[in-house]
Design a protein around this motif. Structure first.
Motif, mmCIF file in Angstrom:
data_model
loop_
_atom_site.group_PDB
_atom_site.id
_atom_site.type_symbol
_atom_site.label_atom_id
_atom_site.label_comp_id
_atom_site.label_asym_id
_atom_site.label_seq_id
_atom_site.Cartn_x
_atom_site.Cartn_y
_atom_site.Cartn_z
ATOM 1 N N SER A 54 0.835 -1.213 0.000
ATOM 2 C CA SER A 54 0.000 0.000 0.000
ATOM 3 C C SER A 54 0.861 1.251 0.000
ATOM 4 C CB SER A 54 -0.919 0.013 1.222
ATOM 5 O OG SER A 54 -1.855 -1.017 1.151
ATOM 6 N N TYR A 55 1.911 1.248 0.811
ATOM 7 C CA TYR A 55 2.835 2.378 0.862
ATOM 8 C C TYR A 55 3.453 2.623 -0.513
ATOM 9 C CZ TYR A 55 7.125 4.937 1.690
ATOM 10 O OH TYR A 55 8.145 5.848 1.608
ATOM 11 N N ARG A 57 2.314 1.774 -3.443
ATOM 12 C CA ARG A 57 1.288 2.232 -4.379
ATOM 13 C C ARG A 57 1.027 3.732 -4.185
ATOM 14 N NH1 ARG A 57 -1.639 -1.810 -3.999
ATOM 15 N NH2 ARG A 57 -2.785 -1.230 -2.132
ATOM 16 N N LEU A 58 0.892 4.162 -2.937
ATOM 17 C CA LEU A 58 0.675 5.577 -2.654
ATOM 18 C C LEU A 58 1.899 6.398 -3.035
ATOM 19 C CD1 LEU A 58 -1.055 7.834 -1.493
ATOM 20 C CD2 LEU A 58 -0.141 7.260 0.760
ATOM 21 N N PHE A 59 3.063 5.871 -2.730
ATOM 22 C CA PHE A 59 4.305 6.559 -3.066
ATOM 23 C C PHE A 59 4.378 6.800 -4.578
ATOM 24 C CE2 PHE A 59 8.723 6.866 -4.223
ATOM 25 C CZ PHE A 59 9.281 7.626 -3.215
ATOM 26 N N LYS A 60 4.096 5.765 -5.355
ATOM 27 C CA LYS A 60 4.139 5.881 -6.819
ATOM 28 C C LYS A 60 3.146 6.920 -7.318
ATOM 29 C CE LYS A 60 3.486 3.179 -11.011
ATOM 30 N NZ LYS A 60 3.145 1.873 -11.572
ATOM 31 N N THR A 61 1.948 6.930 -6.746
ATOM 32 C CA THR A 61 0.918 7.899 -7.132
ATOM 33 C C THR A 61 1.400 9.328 -6.889
ATOM 34 O OG1 THR A 61 -0.822 6.322 -6.621
ATOM 35 C CG2 THR A 61 -1.459 8.632 -6.712
ATOM 36 N N GLU A 62 1.994 9.552 -5.726
ATOM 37 C CA GLU A 62 2.484 10.895 -5.392
ATOM 38 C C GLU A 62 3.653 11.302 -6.273
ATOM 39 O OE1 GLU A 62 0.926 13.000 -3.331
ATOM 40 O OE2 GLU A 62 -0.554 11.415 -3.096
#
Length: 71
Positions: A54-55, A57-62
């Motif tokens: 999850s981290y 995935r969020l990191f990539k999005t940001e």
């Protein structure tokens, strides 16, 4: 130009030294080519748990949002 890795250049600039010496509540998103610092967040190289996935995935999005600002 182009003969030094980004992390080497980063270590030599003033803002890096200021962040190392301060207790500022600041976090920078960086890729895996940078060392571990209290103010640098990097993705897990081999995520193993659901929170790590999850981290990442969020990191990539940001990171995508940030990189679009420089194009």
């Amino acid at each position: 130009p182009g003969s030094a890795h980004d992390s080497r250049i980063w270590r030599s600039i003033t803002i890096c030294q200021l962040l190392r010496e301060s207790n500022a509540n600041v976090v920078l998103l960086r890729d895996q080519g940078y060392g571990i610092e209290k103010y640098l967040m990097t993705p897990y190289r081999q995520p193993r748990t659901p929170p790590e996935f999850s981290y990442n995935r969020l990191f990539k999005t940001e990171r995508v949002i940030i990189e679009r600002c420089f194009r």
